[in-house]
Design a protein around this motif. Structure first.
Motif, PDB file in Angstrom:
ATOM      1  N   TRP A  38       0.869  -1.191   0.000  1.00 32.03           N
ATOM      2  CA  TRP A  38       0.000   0.000   0.000  1.00 32.03           C
ATOM      3  C   TRP A  38       0.899   1.232   0.000  1.00 32.03           C
ATOM      4  O   TRP A  38       2.054   1.186   0.465  1.00 32.03           O
ATOM      5  CB  TRP A  38      -0.982  -0.009   1.170  1.00 32.03           C
ATOM      6  CG  TRP A  38      -0.397   0.066   2.541  1.00 32.03           C
ATOM      7  CD1 TRP A  38      -0.243   1.188   3.309  1.00 32.03           C
ATOM      8  CD2 TRP A  38       0.098  -1.021   3.333  1.00 32.03           C
ATOM      9  NE1 TRP A  38       0.323   0.867   4.517  1.00 32.03           N
ATOM     10  CE2 TRP A  38       0.545  -0.486   4.558  1.00 32.03           C
ATOM     11  CE3 TRP A  38       0.223  -2.408   3.119  1.00 32.03           C
ATOM     12  CZ2 TRP A  38       1.092  -1.269   5.565  1.00 32.03           C
ATOM     13  CZ3 TRP A  38       0.782  -3.188   4.121  1.00 32.03           C
ATOM     14  CH2 TRP A  38       1.199  -2.615   5.320  1.00 32.03           C
ATOM     15  N   TRP A  85       0.485  -1.544  11.915  1.00 25.52           N
ATOM     16  CA  TRP A  85      -0.907  -1.148  12.173  1.00 25.52           C
ATOM     17  C   TRP A  85      -1.495  -2.113  13.193  1.00 25.52           C
ATOM     18  O   TRP A  85      -1.488  -3.327  12.976  1.00 25.52           O
ATOM     19  CB  TRP A  85      -1.718  -1.188  10.881  1.00 25.52           C
ATOM     20  CG  TRP A  85      -1.298  -0.175   9.840  1.00 25.52           C
ATOM     21  CD1 TRP A  85      -0.125  -0.150   9.141  1.00 25.52           C
ATOM     22  CD2 TRP A  85      -2.066   0.951   9.387  1.00 25.52           C
ATOM     23  NE1 TRP A  85      -0.111   0.935   8.295  1.00 25.52           N
ATOM     24  CE2 TRP A  85      -1.289   1.624   8.422  1.00 25.52           C
ATOM     25  CE3 TRP A  85      -3.334   1.460   9.705  1.00 25.52           C
ATOM     26  CZ2 TRP A  85      -1.732   2.772   7.761  1.00 25.52           C
ATOM     27  CZ3 TRP A  85      -3.780   2.599   9.055  1.00 25.52           C
ATOM     28  CH2 TRP A  85      -2.991   3.240   8.096  1.00 25.52           C
ATOM     29  N   THR A  88      -4.264  -4.892  12.005  1.00 24.44           N
ATOM     30  CA  THR A  88      -3.875  -5.929  11.054  1.00 24.44           C
ATOM     31  C   THR A  88      -2.604  -6.685  11.456  1.00 24.44           C
ATOM     32  O   THR A  88      -2.486  -7.873  11.195  1.00 24.44           O
ATOM     33  CB  THR A  88      -3.689  -5.299   9.651  1.00 24.44           C
ATOM     34  OG1 THR A  88      -4.898  -4.626   9.298  1.00 24.44           O
ATOM     35  CG2 THR A  88      -3.395  -6.342   8.602  1.00 24.44           C
ATOM     36  N   PHE A  89      -1.661  -5.977  12.084  1.00 23.26           N
ATOM     37  CA  PHE A  89      -0.360  -6.605  12.335  1.00 23.26           C
ATOM     38  C   PHE A  89       0.007  -6.722  13.813  1.00 23.26           C
ATOM     39  O   PHE A  89       1.060  -7.278  14.145  1.00 23.26           O
ATOM     40  CB  PHE A  89       0.745  -5.831  11.595  1.00 23.26           C
ATOM     41  CG  PHE A  89       0.431  -5.616  10.144  1.00 23.26           C
ATOM     42  CD1 PHE A  89       0.183  -6.693   9.309  1.00 23.26           C
ATOM     43  CD2 PHE A  89       0.354  -4.330   9.611  1.00 23.26           C
ATOM     44  CE1 PHE A  89      -0.141  -6.503   7.972  1.00 23.26           C
ATOM     45  CE2 PHE A  89       0.035  -4.129   8.277  1.00 23.26           C
ATOM     46  CZ  PHE A  89      -0.213  -5.209   7.459  1.00 23.26           C
ATOM     47  N   GLU A 114      -8.710   0.570  10.521  1.00 24.01           N
ATOM     48  CA  GLU A 114      -8.721  -0.263   9.318  1.00 24.01           C
ATOM     49  C   GLU A 114     -10.060  -0.986   9.329  1.00 24.01           C
ATOM     50  O   GLU A 114     -10.287  -1.874  10.155  1.00 24.01           O
ATOM     51  CB  GLU A 114      -7.576  -1.274   9.367  1.00 24.01           C
ATOM     52  CG  GLU A 114      -6.227  -0.629   9.559  1.00 24.01           C
ATOM     53  CD  GLU A 114      -5.154  -1.646   9.919  1.00 24.01           C
ATOM     54  OE1 GLU A 114      -4.803  -1.738  11.111  1.00 24.01           O
ATOM     55  OE2 GLU A 114      -4.706  -2.371   8.999  1.00 24.01           O
ATOM     56  N   TRP A 162      -3.583  -9.509   3.891  1.00 22.35           N
ATOM     57  CA  TRP A 162      -3.652  -8.578   5.014  1.00 22.35           C
ATOM     58  C   TRP A 162      -4.353  -9.177   6.235  1.00 22.35           C
ATOM     59  O   TRP A 162      -3.828  -9.147   7.328  1.00 22.35           O
ATOM     60  CB  TRP A 162      -4.350  -7.261   4.600  1.00 22.35           C
ATOM     61  CG  TRP A 162      -3.553  -6.441   3.636  1.00 22.35           C
ATOM     62  CD1 TRP A 162      -2.218  -6.589   3.332  1.00 22.35           C
ATOM     63  CD2 TRP A 162      -4.023  -5.335   2.848  1.00 22.35           C
ATOM     64  NE1 TRP A 162      -1.850  -5.648   2.392  1.00 22.35           N
ATOM     65  CE2 TRP A 162      -2.928  -4.870   2.089  1.00 22.35           C
ATOM     66  CE3 TRP A 162      -5.263  -4.712   2.698  1.00 22.35           C
ATOM     67  CZ2 TRP A 162      -3.035  -3.788   1.202  1.00 22.35           C
ATOM     68  CZ3 TRP A 162      -5.371  -3.641   1.823  1.00 22.35           C
ATOM     69  CH2 TRP A 162      -4.262  -3.190   1.085  1.00 22.35           C
ATOM     70  N   PHE A 208     -13.121  -2.188   1.961  1.00 17.83           N
ATOM     71  CA  PHE A 208     -12.139  -2.045   3.030  1.00 17.83           C
ATOM     72  C   PHE A 208     -11.272  -0.811   2.763  1.00 17.83           C
ATOM     73  O   PHE A 208     -10.873  -0.559   1.634  1.00 17.83           O
ATOM     74  CB  PHE A 208     -11.240  -3.290   3.111  1.00 17.83           C
ATOM     75  CG  PHE A 208     -10.164  -3.161   4.150  1.00 17.83           C
ATOM     76  CD1 PHE A 208     -10.484  -3.263   5.496  1.00 17.83           C
ATOM     77  CD2 PHE A 208      -8.839  -2.912   3.795  1.00 17.83           C
ATOM     78  CE1 PHE A 208      -9.504  -3.115   6.471  1.00 17.83           C
ATOM     79  CE2 PHE A 208      -7.852  -2.761   4.771  1.00 17.83           C
ATOM     80  CZ  PHE A 208      -8.188  -2.864   6.100  1.00 17.83           C
ATOM     81  N   TRP A 210      -8.756   2.426   5.155  1.00 15.00           N
ATOM     82  CA  TRP A 210      -8.087   2.734   6.414  1.00 15.00           C
ATOM     83  C   TRP A 210      -7.774   4.218   6.500  1.00 15.00           C
ATOM     84  O   TRP A 210      -7.823   4.949   5.506  1.00 15.00           O
ATOM     85  CB  TRP A 210      -6.803   1.919   6.556  1.00 15.00           C
ATOM     86  CG  TRP A 210      -5.836   2.081   5.408  1.00 15.00           C
ATOM     87  CD1 TRP A 210      -4.835   2.998   5.311  1.00 15.00           C
ATOM     88  CD2 TRP A 210      -5.777   1.299   4.198  1.00 15.00           C
ATOM     89  NE1 TRP A 210      -4.158   2.832   4.115  1.00 15.00           N
ATOM     90  CE2 TRP A 210      -4.714   1.808   3.424  1.00 15.00           C
ATOM     91  CE3 TRP A 210      -6.508   0.215   3.692  1.00 15.00           C
ATOM     92  CZ2 TRP A 210      -4.371   1.274   2.179  1.00 15.00           C
ATOM     93  CZ3 TRP A 210      -6.170  -0.310   2.454  1.00 15.00           C
ATOM     94  CH2 TRP A 210      -5.115   0.215   1.713  1.00 15.00           C
TER      95      TRP A 210
HETATM   96  C1  TMO Z   1      -2.443  -2.397   6.562  1.00 13.61           C
HETATM   97  N1  TMO Z   1      -3.423  -1.521   5.882  1.00 13.61           N
HETATM   98  C2  TMO Z   1      -3.035  -0.098   6.095  1.00 13.61           C
HETATM   99  C3  TMO Z   1      -3.444  -1.821   4.418  1.00 13.61           C
HETATM  100  O1  TMO Z   1      -4.638  -1.759   6.414  1.00 13.61           O
END
Ligand code: TMO
Length: 312
Positions: A38, A85, A88-89, A114, A162, A208, A210
């Motif tokens: 992204w 983030w 997500t992560f 997100e 993701w 989707f 963010w």
């Molecule tokens: C990790 N994202 C910003 C694509 O949601």
């Protein structure tokens, strides 16, 4: 005898000078910066790489999967992650940290979301009355139907790399599965193309997205799902019937980075970008159609007052 003594003390002084933190030099080994799929992340990779280079460091850009990267940082194949983030992560980041080898290098000023949402025209033109409350979706599947959605309303998710099955599980858990189906975009560009085309035709679209992102400027509207709570997701033992957290945006690093590149690490730990700055980085690519590299060059040239203090 006397000469030996002088030499010995000179050597000792030199050793002390080199081992003292204030005199420690950054290694000439490249700092390995990951790029994902992204825009803000890729532009920021080059922005941070440019900051490191301005300090005399060598950098290398590594294409990496955005979930697997935390394991790569842990084992030293990648040095940093500059956009962790929470939604997500967060889990992959903390899992890698728990195994050892990844450190938390601080938090950006920007807060994040997100989430599935709708372009502003969907709200302005009241295409699905009751939005952004999610329960309104129960009455408007036809508004969000597409040729490939089998008679159901469509949720256009980002690439599956993701969030895996996060959204399909949510559709099911909220009791929406009879009316809605999730399809995955091949890449972020497909999301922006759909937003532009839906707006042009005044068509319904659940997609989707963010924040921070370039779409902040258009007033994109996120759907309000049941509030996120610790443990509500399936991966954390819950049933998945919750929305995404309003979250943080962190930086991560391999645990050796502060030792191998103390000056670059200190700068990296100070780096903090705002919602507006991150939105700008994305807009230079997604609106102005610059390459990520050129966008970073322009951003650095236009914002010296923002980033120079990180290096001092
Ligand atoms: C990790 N994202 C910003 C694509 O949601």
């Amino acid at each position: 005898m006397k000469l030996t003594k002088i030499l010995a003390s000179t050597t000792l002084a030199a050793t002390l000078a080199f081992s003292a933190p204030a005199f420690a030099e950054d290694s000439s080994q490249p700092i390995k910066i990951p790029t994902h799929n992204w825009s803000s992340q890729i532009v920021m990779a080059h922005v941070i790489g440019g900051i490191f280079q301005s300090m005399g460091n060598n950098v290398e850009y590594v294409t990496a999967d955005s979930q697997a990267v935390y394991e790569a940082i842990r084992n030293g194949d990648v040095t940093i992650s500059h956009e962790v983030w929470q939604s997500t992560f967060g889990k992959s980041f903390y899992n890698a940290m728990e195994k050892g080898g990844v450190i938390d290098a601080g938090t950006h000023a920007a807060t994040t979301l997100e989430e599935m949402g709708v372009p502003k025209h969907v709200i302005d033109n009241n295409l699905c009355p009751g939005l952004p409350n999610w329960e309104a979706l129960k009455n408007c599947k036809d508004v969000f139907k597409t040729a490939d959605s089998g008679g159901k309303g469509r949720w256009l998710e980002g690439p599956q790399s993701w969030h895996g099955d996060l959204m399909p599980v949510r559709v099911e858990a909220l009791g929406l599965a009879d009316d809605y189906t999730v399809t995955f975009a091949g890449g972020a560009d497909a999301l922006w193309a759909e937003i532009a085309s839906a707006k042009k035709d005044n068509r319904g679209l659940i997609v989707f997205n963010w924040t921070p992102n370039f779409t902040d400027a258009d007033g994109f509207v996120f759907i309000e799902f049941p509030e996120y709570k610790e443990g509500c997701r399936k991966a954390d033992g819950g049933d998945g019937s919750c929305g995404s957290p309003k979250g943080w945006l962190k930086k991560a690093a391999n645990y050796k980075f502060p030792k191998t590149h103390p000056a670059a690490y200190t700068a990296f730990s100070k780096i903090s970008f705002t919602t507006k700055q991150i939105g700008q980085m994305a807009a230079l690519v997604d609106i102005d159609k610059m390459t990520h590299k050129d966008a970073a060059k322009k951003w650095l040239a236009d914002n010296e007052a923002v980033w120079k203090p990180f290096t001092q």
